[in-house]
Design a protein around this motif. Structure first.
Motif, PDB file in Angstrom:
ATOM      1  N   ALA A  83       0.811  -1.216   0.000  1.00  0.00           N
ATOM      2  CA  ALA A  83       0.000   0.000   0.000  1.00  0.00           C
ATOM      3  C   ALA A  83       0.847   1.271   0.000  1.00  0.00           C
ATOM      4  O   ALA A  83       0.306   2.374  -0.047  1.00  0.00           O
ATOM      5  CB  ALA A  83      -0.922   0.003   1.211  1.00  0.00           C
ATOM      6  N   ASP A  84       2.152   1.106   0.040  1.00  0.00           N
ATOM      7  CA  ASP A  84       3.054   2.260   0.123  1.00  0.00           C
ATOM      8  C   ASP A  84       3.396   2.763  -1.273  1.00  0.00           C
ATOM      9  O   ASP A  84       4.066   2.055  -2.040  1.00  0.00           O
ATOM     10  CB  ASP A  84       4.326   1.840   0.861  1.00  0.00           C
ATOM     11  CG  ASP A  84       5.260   3.015   1.141  1.00  0.00           C
ATOM     12  OD1 ASP A  84       5.009   4.116   0.604  1.00  0.00           O
ATOM     13  OD2 ASP A  84       6.233   2.823   1.887  1.00  0.00           O
ATOM     14  N   PRO A  85       2.959   3.985  -1.648  1.00  0.00           N
ATOM     15  CA  PRO A  85       3.264   4.494  -2.991  1.00  0.00           C
ATOM     16  C   PRO A  85       4.754   4.640  -3.256  1.00  0.00           C
ATOM     17  O   PRO A  85       5.193   4.593  -4.402  1.00  0.00           O
ATOM     18  CB  PRO A  85       2.546   5.850  -3.018  1.00  0.00           C
ATOM     19  CG  PRO A  85       2.303   6.201  -1.597  1.00  0.00           C
ATOM     20  CD  PRO A  85       2.137   4.916  -0.861  1.00  0.00           C
ATOM     21  N   LEU A  86       5.537   4.788  -2.216  1.00  0.00           N
ATOM     22  CA  LEU A  86       6.982   4.916  -2.400  1.00  0.00           C
ATOM     23  C   LEU A  86       7.632   3.587  -2.789  1.00  0.00           C
ATOM     24  O   LEU A  86       8.784   3.567  -3.244  1.00  0.00           O
ATOM     25  CB  LEU A  86       7.633   5.441  -1.113  1.00  0.00           C
ATOM     26  CG  LEU A  86       7.205   6.849  -0.667  1.00  0.00           C
ATOM     27  CD1 LEU A  86       7.893   7.223   0.634  1.00  0.00           C
ATOM     28  CD2 LEU A  86       7.535   7.871  -1.757  1.00  0.00           C
ATOM     29  N   LYS A  87       6.882   2.491  -2.636  1.00  0.00           N
ATOM     30  CA  LYS A  87       7.413   1.176  -2.990  1.00  0.00           C
ATOM     31  C   LYS A  87       6.671   0.565  -4.175  1.00  0.00           C
ATOM     32  O   LYS A  87       6.801  -0.629  -4.439  1.00  0.00           O
ATOM     33  CB  LYS A  87       7.337   0.237  -1.781  1.00  0.00           C
ATOM     34  CG  LYS A  87       8.210   0.703  -0.615  1.00  0.00           C
ATOM     35  CD  LYS A  87       8.168  -0.281   0.539  1.00  0.00           C
ATOM     36  CE  LYS A  87       9.075   0.196   1.676  1.00  0.00           C
ATOM     37  NZ  LYS A  87       9.055  -0.728   2.836  1.00  0.00           N
ATOM     38  N   ALA A  88       5.899   1.401  -4.874  1.00  0.00           N
ATOM     39  CA  ALA A  88       5.103   0.894  -5.996  1.00  0.00           C
ATOM     40  C   ALA A  88       5.976   0.334  -7.113  1.00  0.00           C
ATOM     41  O   ALA A  88       5.543  -0.538  -7.876  1.00  0.00           O
ATOM     42  CB  ALA A  88       4.209   2.008  -6.535  1.00  0.00           C
ATOM     43  N   HIS A  89       7.215   0.817  -7.230  1.00  0.00           N
ATOM     44  CA  HIS A  89       8.109   0.353  -8.290  1.00  0.00           C
ATOM     45  C   HIS A  89       8.805  -0.955  -7.944  1.00  0.00           C
ATOM     46  O   HIS A  89       9.439  -1.575  -8.806  1.00  0.00           O
ATOM     47  CB  HIS A  89       9.175   1.425  -8.559  1.00  0.00           C
ATOM     48  CG  HIS A  89      10.089   1.654  -7.385  1.00  0.00           C
ATOM     49  ND1 HIS A  89       9.677   2.334  -6.254  1.00  0.00           N
ATOM     50  CD2 HIS A  89      11.377   1.261  -7.158  1.00  0.00           C
ATOM     51  CE1 HIS A  89      10.681   2.376  -5.383  1.00  0.00           C
ATOM     52  NE2 HIS A  89      11.710   1.731  -5.899  1.00  0.00           N
ATOM     53  N   GLU A  90       8.693  -1.387  -6.691  1.00  0.00           N
ATOM     54  CA  GLU A  90       9.376  -2.599  -6.261  1.00  0.00           C
ATOM     55  C   GLU A  90       8.501  -3.817  -6.535  1.00  0.00           C
ATOM     56  O   GLU A  90       7.292  -3.798  -6.317  1.00  0.00           O
ATOM     57  CB  GLU A  90       9.718  -2.534  -4.772  1.00  0.00           C
ATOM     58  CG  GLU A  90      10.703  -1.432  -4.426  1.00  0.00           C
ATOM     59  CD  GLU A  90      11.167  -1.513  -2.977  1.00  0.00           C
ATOM     60  OE1 GLU A  90      11.252  -2.650  -2.449  1.00  0.00           O
ATOM     61  OE2 GLU A  90      11.431  -0.461  -2.379  1.00  0.00           O
ATOM     62  N   ARG A 134      -2.357  -5.440  -4.092  1.00  0.00           N
ATOM     63  CA  ARG A 134      -1.711  -4.213  -4.587  1.00  0.00           C
ATOM     64  C   ARG A 134      -2.664  -3.440  -5.488  1.00  0.00           C
ATOM     65  O   ARG A 134      -2.725  -2.203  -5.423  1.00  0.00           O
ATOM     66  CB  ARG A 134      -0.415  -4.551  -5.312  1.00  0.00           C
ATOM     67  CG  ARG A 134       0.216  -3.373  -6.036  1.00  0.00           C
ATOM     68  CD  ARG A 134       1.609  -3.679  -6.525  1.00  0.00           C
ATOM     69  NE  ARG A 134       2.609  -3.287  -5.532  1.00  0.00           N
ATOM     70  CZ  ARG A 134       3.925  -3.446  -5.688  1.00  0.00           C
ATOM     71  NH1 ARG A 134       4.386  -4.062  -6.770  1.00  0.00           N
ATOM     72  NH2 ARG A 134       4.765  -3.041  -4.761  1.00  0.00           N
ATOM     73  N   LYS A 135      -3.414  -4.120  -6.315  1.00  0.00           N
ATOM     74  CA  LYS A 135      -4.346  -3.442  -7.215  1.00  0.00           C
ATOM     75  C   LYS A 135      -5.463  -2.748  -6.447  1.00  0.00           C
ATOM     76  O   LYS A 135      -6.097  -1.820  -6.962  1.00  0.00           O
ATOM     77  CB  LYS A 135      -4.944  -4.441  -8.205  1.00  0.00           C
ATOM     78  CG  LYS A 135      -3.960  -4.923  -9.249  1.00  0.00           C
ATOM     79  CD  LYS A 135      -4.587  -5.984 -10.154  1.00  0.00           C
ATOM     80  CE  LYS A 135      -3.570  -6.508 -11.165  1.00  0.00           C
ATOM     81  NZ  LYS A 135      -4.158  -7.582 -12.014  1.00  0.00           N
ATOM     82  N   ALA A 136      -5.715  -3.207  -5.239  1.00  0.00           N
ATOM     83  CA  ALA A 136      -6.770  -2.590  -4.430  1.00  0.00           C
ATOM     84  C   ALA A 136      -6.349  -1.229  -3.887  1.00  0.00           C
ATOM     85  O   ALA A 136      -7.177  -0.500  -3.350  1.00  0.00           O
ATOM     86  CB  ALA A 136      -7.144  -3.510  -3.274  1.00  0.00           C
ATOM     87  N   TYR A 137      -5.055  -0.889  -4.052  1.00  0.00           N
ATOM     88  CA  TYR A 137      -4.550   0.409  -3.599  1.00  0.00           C
ATOM     89  C   TYR A 137      -4.133   1.203  -4.821  1.00  0.00           C
ATOM     90  O   TYR A 137      -2.996   1.080  -5.298  1.00  0.00           O
ATOM     91  CB  TYR A 137      -3.333   0.231  -2.678  1.00  0.00           C
ATOM     92  CG  TYR A 137      -3.646  -0.492  -1.393  1.00  0.00           C
ATOM     93  CD1 TYR A 137      -4.349   0.127  -0.366  1.00  0.00           C
ATOM     94  CD2 TYR A 137      -3.226  -1.807  -1.200  1.00  0.00           C
ATOM     95  CE1 TYR A 137      -4.637  -0.539   0.811  1.00  0.00           C
ATOM     96  CE2 TYR A 137      -3.497  -2.475  -0.018  1.00  0.00           C
ATOM     97  CZ  TYR A 137      -4.199  -1.835   0.977  1.00  0.00           C
ATOM     98  OH  TYR A 137      -4.470  -2.504   2.150  1.00  0.00           O
ATOM     99  N   PRO A 138      -5.012   2.048  -5.362  1.00  0.00           N
ATOM    100  CA  PRO A 138      -4.674   2.796  -6.584  1.00  0.00           C
ATOM    101  C   PRO A 138      -3.415   3.625  -6.444  1.00  0.00           C
ATOM    102  O   PRO A 138      -2.645   3.779  -7.387  1.00  0.00           O
ATOM    103  CB  PRO A 138      -5.907   3.689  -6.775  1.00  0.00           C
ATOM    104  CG  PRO A 138      -7.013   2.982  -6.060  1.00  0.00           C
ATOM    105  CD  PRO A 138      -6.370   2.311  -4.903  1.00  0.00           C
ATOM    106  N   SER A 139      -3.175   4.144  -5.243  1.00  0.00           N
ATOM    107  CA  SER A 139      -2.003   4.995  -5.058  1.00  0.00           C
ATOM    108  C   SER A 139      -0.708   4.226  -5.170  1.00  0.00           C
ATOM    109  O   SER A 139       0.365   4.799  -5.316  1.00  0.00           O
ATOM    110  CB  SER A 139      -2.055   5.670  -3.681  1.00  0.00           C
ATOM    111  OG  SER A 139      -2.062   4.700  -2.644  1.00  0.00           O
ATOM    112  N   ALA A 140      -0.806   2.886  -5.065  1.00  0.00           N
ATOM    113  CA  ALA A 140       0.398   2.067  -5.161  1.00  0.00           C
ATOM    114  C   ALA A 140       0.726   1.682  -6.584  1.00  0.00           C
ATOM    115  O   ALA A 140       1.744   1.056  -6.843  1.00  0.00           O
ATOM    116  CB  ALA A 140       0.225   0.794  -4.315  1.00  0.00           C
ATOM    117  N   GLU A 141      -0.154   2.016  -7.529  1.00  0.00           N
ATOM    118  CA  GLU A 141       0.123   1.673  -8.916  1.00  0.00           C
ATOM    119  C   GLU A 141       1.086   2.679  -9.545  1.00  0.00           C
ATOM    120  O   GLU A 141       1.062   3.840  -9.213  1.00  0.00           O
ATOM    121  CB  GLU A 141      -1.187   1.660  -9.706  1.00  0.00           C
ATOM    122  CG  GLU A 141      -2.099   0.511  -9.294  1.00  0.00           C
ATOM    123  CD  GLU A 141      -1.541  -0.847  -9.650  1.00  0.00           C
ATOM    124  OE1 GLU A 141      -0.713  -0.916 -10.579  1.00  0.00           O
ATOM    125  OE2 GLU A 141      -1.910  -1.818  -8.999  1.00  0.00           O
TER     126      GLU A 141
END
Length: 322
Positions: free
Chosen positions: A275-282, A315-322
């Motif tokens: 859910a962390d947007p800062l880790k969306a690329h990981e 992960r898909k349930a958290y739009p900010s994480a995409e």
């Protein structure tokens, strides 16, 4: 104090002619407000590790025979602390408040830092100490003055536990969390109270009690080491200087197990990372590995069983994480 302070001192790192003078200045005057006089016939040598926790100071090391004194002239700069000095190897003598005590190997003595006194290690031996403010001990130990310079049985269970606990606490490292430091200091206070003869029920009434404090410390140690490949009941037990079976029993008595607690914490860490947007690329695999999962298939099964969704679905349930 948010971080523990660690200091190593070793006379072997100093020119022989300067060893005693430097030790007297740094260890004696700056750190402990004491005078140091080697016993004749024994060139002074010493090595010590110092570790400071919130409201508690720890030391462990060895030295050649010497008198460590609090003289009357030092009282003006003295702090009002209680010191438990333990002889791990060798023998010692102590005197304070008109009392004298011989301390055998494995034994200990309780002293203050604000009264004239002396502690003498008679042999080339090992020692450790715990120092804490008198006010920290006062709620648990009434009339602490009556406990000073009284014999402490080397075989006392609380003393045995404290000896191991101090050595374990000193391995926590500079990165130890503030809460972990606080619990370690509290547990040491509780153990000294038990050594002074306070009943365990009375100690528990003032806080968590020794077992609960140790369980909390174990949980904090686990949370800080989730990504370590060697995380186990054995490694956590080694940190606290107790057996792996003892650590497992602490968790069983709480209605869970060491394995289940570690698994839940690792899953929770990955869940939060998704859910962390800062880790969306990981990648999900990378997040799982960082939490300590060595088998991605096992991780996926455990995650779905715990949260009802696959990691990618979560992960898909958290739009900010995409």
């Amino acid at each position: 104090m948010s971080q523990p302070q660690h200091l190593s001192l070793d006379t072997a790192m100093l020119p022989e002619r300067d060893r005693l003078a430097v030790w007297r200045e740094v260890y004696g005057r700056l750190l402990f407000n004491i005078e140091i006089d080697p016993i004749r016939g024994f060139p002074f040598e010493a090595r010590t590790e110092l570790y400071r926790l919130p409201a508690a100071g720890l030391s462990s090391g060895w030295r050649t025979p010497a008198h460590f004194r609090i003289s009357r002239r030092l009282l003006a700069t003295a702090s009002d602390n209680i010191v438990l000095a333990v002889v791990l190897r060798g023998r010692a003598e102590a005197s304070q408040l008109g009392r004298e005590l011989e301390v055998p190997q494995g034994g200990a003595v309780l002293m203050t830092t604000c009264d004239v006194g002396r502690h003498t290690l008679l042999d080339r031996g090992r020692h450790l100490s715990v120092q804490l403010p008198r006010q920290a001990l006062a709620p648990l130990v009434r009339n602490v003055e009556d406990r000073l310079l009284q014999p402490i049985d080397p075989g006392a269970p609380a003393l045995k536990l404290l000896r191991g606990y101090v050595l374990g606490a000193m391995t926590m490292g500079e990165s130890a969390r503030a809460e972990m430091q606080r619990l370690a200091a509290q547990h040491l206070r509780d153990l000294i109270a038990l050594i002074c003869g306070v009943r365990e029920d009375d100690v528990a009434a003032q806080g968590d009690g020794p077992r609960a404090a140790r369980l909390k410390l174990a949980k904090l140690a686990i949370k800080s080491r989730l990504g370590h490949g060697d995380l186990s009941a054995e490694s956590i037990g080694a940190l606290q200087q107790v057996s792996a079976d003892y650590i497992r029993k602490l968790f069983r008595d709480e209605g869970t197990s060491f394995h289940d607690f570690v698994l839940e914490e690792r899953l929770a860490q990955v869940h939060a990372s998704l859910a962390d947007p800062l880790k969306a690329h990981e990648s999900i695999a990378r997040l799982a590995l960082a939490a300590g999962f060595g088998d991605i298939s096992y991780f996926n099964r455990c995650f779905r069983r715990r949260f009802g969704l696959s990691p990618s679905e979560r992960r898909k349930a958290y739009p900010s994480a995409e």
